[in-house]
Write an enzyme that holds these catalytic residues in place. Structure first.
Site, PDB file in Angstrom:
ATOM      1  N   PRO A 106       0.761  -1.190   0.019  1.00  0.00           N
ATOM      2  CG  PRO A 106      -0.555  -1.330   1.927  1.00  0.00           C
ATOM      3  CD  PRO A 106       0.646  -2.074   1.370  1.00  0.00           C
ATOM      4  CD  GLU A 107       2.011   3.960  -4.316  1.00  0.00           C
ATOM      5  OE1 GLU A 107       2.316   5.243  -4.401  1.00  0.00           O
ATOM      6  OE2 GLU A 107       2.534   3.382  -5.253  1.00  0.00           O
ATOM      7  CE  LYS A 137       5.077   3.005   0.938  1.00  0.00           C
ATOM      8  NZ  LYS A 137       5.753   1.947   0.344  1.00  0.00           N
ATOM      9  CG  ASN A 152       6.746   0.589  -8.104  1.00  0.00           C
ATOM     10  OD1 ASN A 152       7.895   1.429  -8.510  1.00  0.00           O
ATOM     11  ND2 ASN A 152       6.850  -0.671  -8.373  1.00  0.00           N
ATOM     12  NE  ARG A 200       7.839  -2.622  -4.851  1.00  0.00           N
ATOM     13  CZ  ARG A 200       7.303  -1.819  -4.340  1.00  0.00           C
ATOM     14  NH1 ARG A 200       7.508  -1.252  -3.156  1.00  0.00           N
ATOM     15  NH2 ARG A 200       6.041  -1.484  -4.981  1.00  0.00           N
TER      16      ARG A 200
END
Ligand SMILES: [Zn+2]
Length: 278
Positions: A2-3, A52, A171, A268
């Site tokens: 989750p961002e 986060k 991302n 990533r």
């Protein structure tokens, strides 16, 4: 993963559901049982996010520190037992619930977090001190972070995802904002002009609240305009996002026509256009 905007939205839901009320804490799965027992029945004061990380402040100088990690979920919903004077203790449990919160109206079930711990306010402040600037908390890029960016040789694409520098950017925002500003993600952060750093920060400050509001990562000007117009008319603003490079590898860049590529950076997937991001 989750961002940050999803954790800020979650903090808002926890706050709306539980703040100002006594809450039954439990750990149906057992791994948070001792802490839940210490918290049980206390009043929740507030909930907040930094990057986060989520903190739930509970009376008696207690803080529940949560990080969902890749697979964690924290579902908050209304239960149907609104007619009872006391929070119900017999709501059914599905799956591995690490921490359950129940008051007279709502139930919150936390599953699969990488962090769920009871800490003191001082310990929470220490967690926050180790986190970078959060575009959802800091309108201006703090000077300390700007100085570190201006000194580091590390790639701007990696630095934007480094939670100790910039908290909560994931991302999608990384890929799209670097494309918007025509920056090669491999550019050393210290070589990025200060004005471009400021412009990226200003974009995050403008775009991430819209992400909290809509639950969608909206970056393109047309998506943002459509969402804002819908919100102005009382809607949710949940338009379908259009991205230039994110997950568009093999397709043509909307700006220059070059084929978008996918590579790996800092573990990533990284998406970029080799034509206009130089
Ligand atoms: Zn391009």
């Amino acid at each position: 993963m989750p961002e940050g905007h999803t954790i800020h939205a979650l903090a808002g839901r926890v706050q709306d559901a539980f703040a100002g009320t006594p809450v039954r804490f439990s750990s149906p799965q057992g791994r948070f049982a001792e802490s839940a027992a210490a918290l049980d029945g206390a009043c929740v004061e507030s909930a907040e996010a930094h990057g986060k990380h989520l903190a739930i402040h509970v009376e008696g100088e207690q803080v529940v520190h949560v990080h969902l990690g890749l697979f964690g979920r924290f579902g908050v919903r209304q239960h149907r037992r609104v007619d009872r004077g006391e929070p119900p203790t017999d709501l059914p449990v599905a799956g591995q619930v690490r921490m359950r919160m129940v008051n007279r109206t709502h139930v919150g079930d936390l599953r699969g977090p990488i962090v769920c711990e009871l800490v003191t306010p001082t310990e929470w402040r220490e967690v926050r001190a180790g986190l970078g600037a959060d575009p959802l908390r800091d309108d201006r890029l703090p000077d300390a972070v700007r100085d570190r960016l201006a000194r580091t040789r590390r790639a701007i694409g990696a630095v934007l995802m480094d939670q100790s520098l910039v908290a909560g950017v994931g991302n999608v925002y990384r890929a799209e904002l670097l494309h918007r500003h025509e920056l090669d993600p491999h550019t050393p952060a210290r070589d990025v002009p200060a004005g471009v750093v400021t412009a990226i920060w200003d974009d995050l400050v403008r775009l991430m609240p819209l992400g909290v509001r809509t639950g969608r990562i909206l970056v393109s000007d047309s998506d943002v305009e459509r969402a804002e117009a819908l919100i102005a008319k009382g809607g949710t603003g949940r338009v379908r996002p259009h991205y230039a490079v994110y997950r568009r590898h093999g397709k043509p860049c909307p700006r220059c026509g070059e084929t978008v590529v996918k590579e790996t950076m800092a573990g990533r997937n990284l998406f970029r256009c080799p034509g206009c991001q130089r």
